[in-house]
Design an enzyme around this catalytic site. Structure first.
Site, PDB file in Angstrom:
ATOM      1  N   SER A 131      -8.287  -5.011   4.742  1.00 45.70           N
ATOM      2  CA  SER A 131      -8.771  -4.705   3.396  1.00 45.70           C
ATOM      3  C   SER A 131      -9.182  -5.932   2.578  1.00 45.70           C
ATOM      4  O   SER A 131      -8.827  -6.042   1.398  1.00 45.70           O
ATOM      5  CB  SER A 131      -7.708  -3.897   2.633  1.00 45.70           C
ATOM      6  OG  SER A 131      -7.413  -2.711   3.314  1.00 45.70           O
TER       7      SER A 131
ATOM      8  N   ASP B 169       0.832  -1.208   0.000  1.00 45.34           N
ATOM      9  CA  ASP B 169       0.000   0.000   0.000  1.00 45.34           C
ATOM     10  C   ASP B 169       0.868   1.261   0.000  1.00 45.34           C
ATOM     11  O   ASP B 169       1.997   1.247   0.489  1.00 45.34           O
ATOM     12  CB  ASP B 169      -0.901  -0.024   1.249  1.00 45.34           C
ATOM     13  CG  ASP B 169      -2.043   0.967   1.136  1.00 45.34           C
ATOM     14  OD1 ASP B 169      -2.307   1.479   0.033  1.00 45.34           O
ATOM     15  OD2 ASP B 169      -2.685   1.242   2.170  1.00 45.34           O
TER      16      ASP B 169
ATOM     17  N   TRP C  50       2.919   7.921  -2.138  1.00 47.81           N
ATOM     18  CA  TRP C  50       4.340   8.133  -2.429  1.00 47.81           C
ATOM     19  C   TRP C  50       4.478   9.044  -3.653  1.00 47.81           C
ATOM     20  O   TRP C  50       5.243  10.010  -3.629  1.00 47.81           O
ATOM     21  CB  TRP C  50       5.049   6.790  -2.690  1.00 47.81           C
ATOM     22  CG  TRP C  50       6.490   6.987  -3.056  1.00 47.81           C
ATOM     23  CD1 TRP C  50       7.541   7.158  -2.197  1.00 47.81           C
ATOM     24  CD2 TRP C  50       7.033   7.088  -4.378  1.00 47.81           C
ATOM     25  NE1 TRP C  50       8.711   7.359  -2.910  1.00 47.81           N
ATOM     26  CE2 TRP C  50       8.420   7.326  -4.251  1.00 47.81           C
ATOM     27  CE3 TRP C  50       6.489   7.010  -5.660  1.00 47.81           C
ATOM     28  CZ2 TRP C  50       9.262   7.462  -5.344  1.00 47.81           C
ATOM     29  CZ3 TRP C  50       7.328   7.159  -6.760  1.00 47.81           C
ATOM     30  CH2 TRP C  50       8.705   7.380  -6.595  1.00 47.81           C
TER      31      TRP C  50
ATOM     32  N   HIS D 234       2.919   3.379  -8.900  1.00 43.37           N
ATOM     33  CA  HIS D 234       2.820   1.946  -9.194  1.00 43.37           C
ATOM     34  C   HIS D 234       4.089   1.460  -9.903  1.00 43.37           C
ATOM     35  O   HIS D 234       4.565   0.361  -9.638  1.00 43.37           O
ATOM     36  CB  HIS D 234       1.581   1.657 -10.050  1.00 43.37           C
ATOM     37  CG  HIS D 234       0.289   2.024  -9.365  1.00 43.37           C
ATOM     38  ND1 HIS D 234       0.013   1.665  -8.059  1.00 43.37           N
ATOM     39  CD2 HIS D 234      -0.796   2.719  -9.784  1.00 43.37           C
ATOM     40  CE1 HIS D 234      -1.179   2.126  -7.712  1.00 43.37           C
ATOM     41  NE2 HIS D 234      -1.690   2.778  -8.743  1.00 43.37           N
TER      42      HIS D 234
ATOM     43  N   LEU E  33      10.903 -20.300  -4.739  1.00 41.35           N
ATOM     44  CA  LEU E  33       9.790 -19.531  -4.173  1.00 41.35           C
ATOM     45  C   LEU E  33       8.511 -19.656  -5.015  1.00 41.35           C
ATOM     46  O   LEU E  33       8.572 -19.572  -6.246  1.00 41.35           O
ATOM     47  CB  LEU E  33      10.205 -18.055  -4.125  1.00 41.35           C
ATOM     48  CG  LEU E  33       9.135 -17.074  -3.628  1.00 41.35           C
ATOM     49  CD1 LEU E  33       9.025 -17.129  -2.111  1.00 41.35           C
ATOM     50  CD2 LEU E  33       9.466 -15.646  -4.069  1.00 41.35           C
TER      51      LEU E  33
HETATM   52  C1  FPP Z   1      -1.683   0.285  -3.388  1.00 43.80           C
HETATM   53  O1  FPP Z   1      -1.294   1.609  -3.481  1.00 43.80           O
HETATM   54  C2  FPP Z   1      -1.199  -0.453  -4.543  1.00 43.80           C
HETATM   55  C3  FPP Z   1      -1.980  -1.041  -5.494  1.00 43.80           C
HETATM   56  C4  FPP Z   1      -3.449  -1.019  -5.476  1.00 43.80           C
HETATM   57  C5  FPP Z   1      -1.399  -1.740  -6.624  1.00 43.80           C
HETATM   58  C6  FPP Z   1      -0.118  -2.443  -6.336  1.00 43.80           C
HETATM   59  C7  FPP Z   1       0.399  -2.972  -7.572  1.00 43.80           C
HETATM   60  C8  FPP Z   1       1.677  -2.967  -7.982  1.00 43.80           C
HETATM   61  C9  FPP Z   1       2.834  -2.465  -7.226  1.00 43.80           C
HETATM   62  C10 FPP Z   1       1.968  -3.589  -9.290  1.00 43.80           C
HETATM   63  C11 FPP Z   1       1.530  -5.024  -9.214  1.00 43.80           C
HETATM   64  C12 FPP Z   1       2.241  -5.891 -10.071  1.00 43.80           C
HETATM   65  C13 FPP Z   1       2.756  -7.093  -9.696  1.00 43.80           C
HETATM   66  C14 FPP Z   1       3.466  -7.888 -10.713  1.00 43.80           C
HETATM   67  C15 FPP Z   1       2.662  -7.663  -8.346  1.00 43.80           C
HETATM   68  P1  FPP Z   1      -2.433   2.711  -3.585  1.00 43.80           P
HETATM   69  O2  FPP Z   1      -2.590   3.072  -5.015  1.00 43.80           O
HETATM   70  O3  FPP Z   1      -3.668   2.211  -2.926  1.00 43.80           O
HETATM   71  O4  FPP Z   1      -1.763   3.856  -2.778  1.00 43.80           O
HETATM   72  P2  FPP Z   1      -2.515   4.957  -1.880  1.00 43.80           P
HETATM   73  O5  FPP Z   1      -3.259   4.220  -0.814  1.00 43.80           O
HETATM   74  O6  FPP Z   1      -1.398   5.767  -1.361  1.00 43.80           O
HETATM   75  O7  FPP Z   1      -3.412   5.723  -2.822  1.00 43.80           O
END
Ligand code: FPP
Length: 251
Positions: free
Chosen positions: A204, A28, A33, A45, A139
């Site tokens: 969540s 999260d 960030w 992301h 893994l």
């Molecule tokens: C949460 O941050 C993050 C996500 C909903 C997406 C996470 C996905 C990735 C890092 C890419 C995934 C890919 C792979 C291969 C695993 P947020 O957007 O909810 O952040 P915020 O709460 O600060 O708005």
């Protein structure tokens, strides 16, 4: 700035014979960030992908058996279309580029969630990644996509009910072990440690059944900034916990 020595110092605190078998992560804070850097959310992301690669390499190097990452929840469809599209594209790009490296690392890829509801081009990439890494014995990298813990339980109940109806199982044979066998995580070890970044104190709709006795480790660090040092720290702290599983004797 962290130094190599700092990493090594924390690493030396970890007992390699008592590692969690299965670590799950709620990644999260990508959006926050990005905002803190004056960048668009998708840049968060993108930066988060670097943390994904780091954590896979570290977990695999340590000999952890399974790593489950929460990449997209069923609730995430309520985000702006532009962000959803960018996330799907990022995932496909990652798979196209990284499967080779995952093979080199002997990592086996899996996905859980309502995969059939994802765009077809994503489903094709997932199938390819599963196929190409299926023989690997290192893994197990399990990515939760269009996943909801509640939905997974409901689907398990539905599948179980169908098996009862078909006479494959009797009602009085149902117990926790049998039920667990119907969940998406059925062939993975128990989730020993759940890490959540960005400081939110909630689950969540992630692994609801699976985390009954899981140790929780929450850090204020945003996912793009989560590095080896944080991961080692989570493992070192996990090893200091006295797991009693509802009993009185520390295991
Ligand atoms: C949460 O941050 C993050 C996500 C909903 C997406 C996470 C996905 C990735 C890092 C890419 C995934 C890919 C792979 C291969 C695993 P947020 O957007 O909810 O952040 P915020 O709460 O600060 O708005």
């Amino acid at each position: 700035m962290k130094t190599k020595n700092e990493d090594e110092e924390i690493l030396s605190l970890i007992d390699k014979s008592r590692l969690p078998e299965h670590v799950a992560i709620i990644m999260d804070g990508n959006g926050r960030w990005a905002q803190s850097q004056g960048l668009p959310r998708i840049a968060g992301h993108q930066a988060g992908m670097k943390s994904v690669k780091r954590v896979i390499k570290t977990a695999n190097g340590l000999g952890i058996k399974a790593l489950t990452l929460y990449a997209f929840s069923t609730e995430n469809w309520s985000r702006p279309q532009k962000e959803i599209k960018a996330l799907m594209a990022l995932l496909c790009k990652y798979l196209k580029i990284e499967v080779k490296s995952l093979n080199k690392q002997n990592v086996q890829m899996r996905f859980m969630g309502r995969i059939h509801q994802l765009p077809e081009f994503v489903q094709r990439e997932l199938a390819k990644a599963i196929e190409e890494t299926s023989k690997n014995s290192g893994l197990i990298l399990n990515i939760a996509l269009n996943y909801s813990g509640r939905a997974d339980i409901v689907e398990a109940v539905s599948h179980l009910a169908k098996d009862i109806h078909a006479g494959k199982i009797q009602v009085d044979e149902i117990n926790e072990t049998v039920f667990q066998g119907y969940l998406s995580t059925s062939d993975l070890p128990e989730v020993d440690l759940l890490i959540r970044t960005s400081g939110e104190m909630r689950i969540s709709n992630f692994l609801l059944w699976e985390i009954a006795y899981t140790e929780l480790w929450i850090t204020p660090v945003y996912w793009p900034e989560f590095n080896c040092k944080h991961f080692y720290q989570a493992l070192a702290d996990y090893q200091k916990r006295k797991r009693r599983f509802g009993g009185t004797v520390a295991l």
